[in-house]
Motif scaffolding. Structure first.
Motif, PDB file in Angstrom:
ATOM      1  N   ASN A 122      17.242  50.991  11.838  1.00 20.57           N
ATOM      2  CA  ASN A 122      18.283  50.526  12.759  1.00 20.57           C
ATOM      3  C   ASN A 122      18.590  51.587  13.810  1.00 20.57           C
ATOM      4  O   ASN A 122      19.749  51.818  14.161  1.00 20.57           O
ATOM      5  CB  ASN A 122      19.551  50.145  11.999  1.00 20.57           C
ATOM      6  CG  ASN A 122      20.164  51.309  11.223  1.00 20.57           C
ATOM      7  OD1 ASN A 122      19.503  52.322  10.971  1.00 20.57           O
ATOM      8  ND2 ASN A 122      21.425  51.159  10.846  1.00 20.57           N
ATOM      9  N   TRP A 128      21.223  46.165  13.724  1.00 21.38           N
ATOM     10  CA  TRP A 128      19.974  45.424  13.620  1.00 21.38           C
ATOM     11  C   TRP A 128      18.834  46.347  13.213  1.00 21.38           C
ATOM     12  O   TRP A 128      18.819  47.538  13.538  1.00 21.38           O
ATOM     13  CB  TRP A 128      19.617  44.742  14.938  1.00 21.38           C
ATOM     14  CG  TRP A 128      20.666  43.846  15.504  1.00 21.38           C
ATOM     15  CD1 TRP A 128      21.203  43.896  16.755  1.00 21.38           C
ATOM     16  CD2 TRP A 128      21.319  42.744  14.847  1.00 21.38           C
ATOM     17  NE1 TRP A 128      22.136  42.903  16.923  1.00 21.38           N
ATOM     18  CE2 TRP A 128      22.226  42.181  15.767  1.00 21.38           C
ATOM     19  CE3 TRP A 128      21.215  42.185  13.575  1.00 21.38           C
ATOM     20  CZ2 TRP A 128      23.028  41.098  15.445  1.00 21.38           C
ATOM     21  CZ3 TRP A 128      22.014  41.106  13.246  1.00 21.38           C
ATOM     22  CH2 TRP A 128      22.906  40.563  14.172  1.00 21.38           C
ATOM     23  N   PHE A 129      17.841  45.762  12.523  1.00 23.71           N
ATOM     24  CA  PHE A 129      16.683  46.527  12.069  1.00 23.71           C
ATOM     25  C   PHE A 129      15.418  46.034  12.770  1.00 23.71           C
ATOM     26  O   PHE A 129      15.057  44.856  12.659  1.00 23.71           O
ATOM     27  CB  PHE A 129      16.510  46.393  10.553  1.00 23.71           C
ATOM     28  CG  PHE A 129      17.486  47.210   9.761  1.00 23.71           C
ATOM     29  CD1 PHE A 129      17.113  48.434   9.229  1.00 23.71           C
ATOM     30  CD2 PHE A 129      18.790  46.768   9.576  1.00 23.71           C
ATOM     31  CE1 PHE A 129      18.011  49.195   8.506  1.00 23.71           C
ATOM     32  CE2 PHE A 129      19.701  47.522   8.858  1.00 23.71           C
ATOM     33  CZ  PHE A 129      19.318  48.737   8.321  1.00 23.71           C
ATOM     34  N   THR A 150      18.158  41.246  11.206  1.00 25.05           N
ATOM     35  CA  THR A 150      17.806  42.158  10.117  1.00 25.05           C
ATOM     36  C   THR A 150      16.380  41.877   9.680  1.00 25.05           C
ATOM     37  O   THR A 150      16.101  40.851   9.066  1.00 25.05           O
ATOM     38  CB  THR A 150      18.776  41.989   8.933  1.00 25.05           C
ATOM     39  OG1 THR A 150      20.108  42.249   9.372  1.00 25.05           O
ATOM     40  CG2 THR A 150      18.426  42.954   7.812  1.00 25.05           C
TER      41      THR A 150
END
Length: 380
Positions: A122, A128-129, A150
């Protein structure tokens, strides 16, 4: 009577994984007080050897296709801001692949040649990833998927061209995506759009034409299924009326190992995918898989041996190895030590109780030991 200091001295060993040479088992254990990475030679019984001691605790381990190759996910102080550590077996030291305590790094997998890894982080936006691949020789990382969601990096395809990505929206909705690492085609969704389902532990078939994972697509309870890469068609490998807690296919694609949960009592079953014959693993005490941080089942590269991380009511988590041909399991770690006499502990009974809507809820009932009047009991 077992007192609290005795229980606190009991140790655990879990996350057993076979090294690529097939002669060693790598695992996580808190033998030194905190979870670290240890190795056990399979040819002999003895005290494990400390392989990787992170600054604090090891969370999970992933062995590579080369002998001694290992990625360890670790954090400090329980902050879960995981970093990636790397050991190649050529020396007793390890090196940090990531060193960014402000962000979280989640390992995905090794490329088949062991030169590249995938992971999610992130670093772009904390909520968010995105997904990255990293060259282990040059240290160069590149972002291969950027999306405000994600995302979890998965395994490389057998030809190293494609990478599976699991996109998670909730505990009941995942999506499977394929990322072209050569950049010839745009990323595409493999799972069926608009349908709520989980997709757990995806693995490539040896020929790269299909993916096996555990899913509850169109079902109440999850089960292992095969997904055709070209068409997206889903075919369930078993039709179980019970919950399948975990499933994994061996690297040769011959055998499927899965854990069936029978109201809290777990059986490990090995299925021959060509003949359909099944064999239950014997030699495990009554208990369940131990899946702290990562899966409790892992094959060796030949598909002949299965490592099982197992916990029981009267035994601490330990690693067993089962033969796929005989179905017999043997214990290879003994982390519990002699701190507690198992005879002093109670084996629970499996019971059920009714709910307002007429269902029967499974429970573990721990009767009190001895004949003390008005003694308490525990229902879990």
């Amino acid at each position: 009577m077992v007192d609290l200091p005795q229980l606190l001295r009991v140790r655990a060993a879990y996350a057993g994984r076979f090294d690529a040479d097939g002669r060693h088992l790598v695992l996580v254990a808190d033998l030194g007080g905190v979870p670290q990475v240890w190795g056990v030679p399979l040819a002999q019984q003895g005290w494990p050897e400390l392989l990787v001691a992170p600054p604090d605790r090891a969370q999970l381990i992933s062995v590579g296709p080369l002998s001694g190759q290992l990625v360890v996910t670790a954090d400090v102080g329980g902050d879960e801001h995981s970093q990636l550590l790397y050991a190649d077996g050529e020396s007793s030291s390890w090196r940090a692949l990531t060193d960014d305590r402000e962000h979280i790094h989640s390992f995905g997998g090794f490329s088949p040649d062991g030169r590249t890894i995938s992971y999610a982080a992130n670093t772009r936006l904390s909520r968010w990833f995105d997904v990255y691949v990293r060259d282990l020789q040059t240290g160069e990382s590149r972002r291969v998927l950027e999306h405000d969601s994600t995302n979890h990096a998965g395994p490389f395809s057998p030809d190293s061209r494609w990478l599976i990505v699991i996109r998670t929206y909730s505990n009941a909705r995942d999506e499977l995506w394929l990322v072209d690492l050569q950049g010839h085609e745009p990323s595409r969704q493999l799972s069926q759009p608009g349908l709520d389902a989980v997709y757990d532990g995806p693995q490539w078939s040896p020929d790269g034409r299909s993916i096996v994972c555990r899913t509850d697509l169109g079902r109440e309870l999850a089960a292992p299924a095969r997904i055709d890469v070209a068409s997206g068609k889903v075919t369930f490998l078993i039709e179980s009326a019970l919950e399948v807690d975990e499933a994994t296919v061996d690297p040769t694609g011959r055998r499927l190992a899965y854990a069936v949960n029978r109201d809290g009592a777990v059986d490990i079953i090995v299925r021959d995918l060509q003949t359909g014959t099944e064999r239950s693993i014997a030699g495990l005490p009554p208990g369940a898989l131990y899946t702290y941080w990562q899966s409790g089942l892992a094959w060796d590269k030949t598909g002949d041996q299965l490592a099982i991380s197992w916990t029981a009511s009267r035994a601490s988590p330990n690693v067993f190895i089962a033969s796929a041909t005989t179905g017999e399991a043997r214990q290879v770690t003994f982390a519990g030590g002699l701190q507690v006499d198992s005879n002093e502990l109670t084996e629970p009974e499996h019971v059920t109780f009714p709910t307002f809507d007429g269902r029967q809820i499974p429970a573990l009932y721990y009767p009190s030991s001895g004949n003390a009047a008005n003694a308490p009991c525990v229902v879990f």
